[in-house]
Design an enzyme around this catalytic site. Structure first.
Site, short mmCIF file in Angstrom:
data_model
loop_
_atom_site.label_atom_id
_atom_site.label_comp_id
_atom_site.label_asym_id
_atom_site.label_seq_id
_atom_site.Cartn_x
_atom_site.Cartn_y
_atom_site.Cartn_z
N ASP A 208 40.02 36.12 48.85
CA ASP A 208 39.22 36.05 47.63
C ASP A 208 40.11 35.94 46.39
OD1 ASP A 208 36.51 36.50 46.48
OD2 ASP A 208 37.43 38.28 45.61
N GLU B 58 53.23 36.67 62.80
CA GLU B 58 53.47 37.55 63.96
C GLU B 58 52.26 37.56 64.90
OE1 GLU B 58 54.39 41.50 62.60
OE2 GLU B 58 55.62 40.69 60.98
C1 GLC Z 1 34.95 35.36 44.62
C2 GLC Z 1 33.72 35.59 45.46
C3 GLC Z 1 32.60 36.01 44.57
C4 GLC Z 1 32.99 37.28 43.87
C5 GLC Z 1 34.31 37.13 43.14
C6 GLC Z 1 34.88 38.46 42.73
O1 GLC Z 1 34.80 34.31 43.75
O2 GLC Z 1 33.45 34.45 46.22
O3 GLC Z 1 31.40 36.16 45.27
O4 GLC Z 1 32.00 37.64 42.95
O5 GLC Z 1 35.28 36.54 43.95
O6 GLC Z 1 35.38 39.14 43.84
#
Ligand code: GLC
Length: 539
Positions: A205, A255
């Site tokens: 993310d 790994e």
């Molecule tokens: C990313 C995720 C989204 C979230 C953001 C903050 O963009 O896909 O859903 O709100 O990160 O974590």
């Protein structure tokens, strides 16, 4: 399929599961891991290679779970760590790998580290795991700089003792300080925790976040929404010093045989390959199709550029039409190309939506992404042709974007509405009770049970396409695109051709044996229709 010599993820079909909305086994209105397990036969029949599960960790769910309070345990609403282990094992039995979501840019404000930071003094080691700063102004009453949160409003919140902390998203999502060795070590350990449990990989993310300019300078008067694309040496986005962290993670992944990382990296097209260097991410989502209007020239150039970028670093592209953050593509394609779908949700005019055109085009688009070499990421409900639920009443909205934007952006709830499995019942077969987010009436006709019975349904189109892809589209050799007005056309190994008419009038039907078509075809290929053909030489 996991195993074999070629890395599985180079040509996989990965199905994204938004846990809350997929299937609710314990009847509390919220989807859960047991629900996913119960639907593994459905996923295996669909013909996918892996699932990517959106965050399932313990969380107050202020941002749907992207606010993690414990990276090594599940939220009780979703299940237990044993449920996660059982899912990984069961999925493997079905030939399906499990990708989990890694959320390294920020934690929840309920994470024990942040709770400890709040209870500790300014300048303490507990505060140094996040970004706490003194404010500006005579009494520190102004935020430390002008950065804005992605969800709207300032990226800083002030606490009782006068310090401010940074959050690029909601105030319940404080950003970690990635200069701090404790943060780095903690995430090394979190990676191993999940890799040791046999996951097939991680979706990462906010991959271009993490590192911040050491001086925390103002951005100035560039529109902040555009600044990430416009500014060189941006103070908090796509900074060069994020790459050593990725390389560190890659060495851990190396790994574990076959495990991969895919980055969520909304960056400029020329910067994306940097994330895909051989010792960095295995893949990064190709988001340009998510942003592309229904237009052949745009699709053709996005496809060409994605190949060029992936080839340059020896990777393959990843194709995405929708995910849990964007307006679902059947709705996007039903709108005029110059409309911003996210704004249209709130501002309309809603009469502009042509649902039939949207659904025809969604069928054709699915056949493009499933025919292209590389990996394809499907978002739950894509295979049912679910539209965006744009008319959710304001009273049910849950996405922090709604309030944080001062109710100027409706947010992402409309693409997160629970999946209809049956045509009747309080949740359309999703669980025993009405789900956490209401389903519109129109979802009944799109339920899995209904679509399985209809051989022309979107679900059956996906099943056929994935079966052909698996059986026949195994080579990415000889990929070639033709450039012709209003038509997207490409060939790949063994005489395979995909042709899509995106224009407004029919084109002559090309010769060859038809493997699959997104609509009815005859001597002509109608507007908004895709066909897969194979030459006699391919037989
Ligand atoms: C990313 C995720 C989204 C979230 C953001 C903050 O963009 O896909 O859903 O709100 O990160 O974590």
């Amino acid at each position: 399929m996991i195993g074999g010599r070629r890395p599985w993820w180079l040509h996989a079909a990965v199905y994204q599961i938004y846990v809350r909305s997929f299937a609710d086994a314990n009847g509390d209105g919220t989807g859960d891991v047991a629900g996913i397990r119960s639907r593994l036969p459905y996923l295996a029949d669909l013909g996918i290679d892996a699932i990517w599960v959106n965050p399932w960790y313990r969380s107050p769910l202020h941002d749907g779970g992207y606010d993690v309070a414990d990276y090594r345990n599940l939220d009780p609403r979703f299940g237990t760590i044993e449920d996660a282990e059982a899912l990984i094992a069961d999925a493997r039995e079905h030939g399906i790998g499990v990708l989990v979501d890694l959320v390294p840019n920020h934690s929840s404000s309920e994470h024990p580290w942040f709770v400890e930071a709040l209870a500790s003094a300014p300048g303490s080691p507990a505060r140094a795991r996040y970004h706490f700063k003194a404010g500006r102004g005579v009494e520190g009453e102004l935020p430390p700089n002008d950065w804005l949160s992605n969800f709207g409003g300032p990226a800083w919140t002030r606490i009782d003792d006068g310090e401010w902390y940074l959050h690029l998203f909601d105030s319940s999502q404080p950003d970690f300080n990635w200069e701090n060795p404790a943060v780095i070590a903690e995430f090394d350990d979190i990676l191993r925790f999940w890799l040791d449990r046999g996951i097939a990989g991680m979706r990462v993310d906010v991959a271009p976040g993490l590192m911040k300019h050491p001086d925390f300078p103002d951005i100035g008067d560039v529109s902040q929404a555009d600044s990430a694309m416009a500014i060189k040496d941006h103070p908090f986005w796509d900074r060069d010093d994020v790459h050593p962290i990725i390389r560190r993670w890659r060495s851990i992944f190396d790994e574990y045989d076959g495990a991969m990382m895919v980055a969520e990296a909304w960056v400029r097209a020329d910067r994306l390959p940097l994330y895909l260097r051989p010792d960095e991410y295995h893949q990064a989502f190709e988001f340009d199709l998510v942003r592309a209007p229904w237009d052949a020239a745009t699709f053709t150039s996005v496809i060409g550029e994605a190949f060029a970028a992936a080839n340059a670093v020896g990777s393959t592209p990843t194709w995405v039409l929708s995910n849990h953050d964007v307006v679902r593509h059947p709705t996007r394609y039903g709108l005029p190309g110059d409309i911003d779908p996210a704004k249209w949700l709130l501002d309309g005019p809603h009469e502009l939506l042509d649902e039939e055109a949207g659904s025809r085009r969604a069928r054709a688009a699915a056949m493009i992404v499933m025919a292209l070499p590389g990996s394809v990421y499907l978002y739950q409900g894509d295979e049912l042709g679910l539209p965006e639920v744009w008319d959710l009443p304001e009273s049910v909205l849950d996405d922090p974007v709604w309030e944080n934007s001062g109710r100027r952006r409706k947010g992402r709830d409309g693409c997160r509405v629970p999946i209809p499995w049956e045509a009747t019942g309080p949740s359309l077969g999703n669980g025993a009770v009405a789900p956490w987010m209401p389903q519109p009436e129109g979802f009944a006709a799109l339920a899995v049970s209904e679509q399985l019975r209809d051989e022309d349904s979107m679900l059956n189109l996906y099943r056929s396409a994935l079966a052909i892809r698996r059986e026949r589209l195994t080579s990415d050799e000889d990929f070639e695109q033709a450039v012709s007005p209003n038509v997207v056309e490409f060939t790949r190994g063994r005489g395979f051709r995909c042709i899509v008419n995106m224009g407004t009038s029919p084109v002559p039907m090309p010769t060859g044996e038809v493997l699959l078509a997104s609509g009815s075809i005859g001597d002509e290929l109608p507007s908004d229709t895709a066909v897969w053909l194979v030459d006699s030489s391919g037989e």
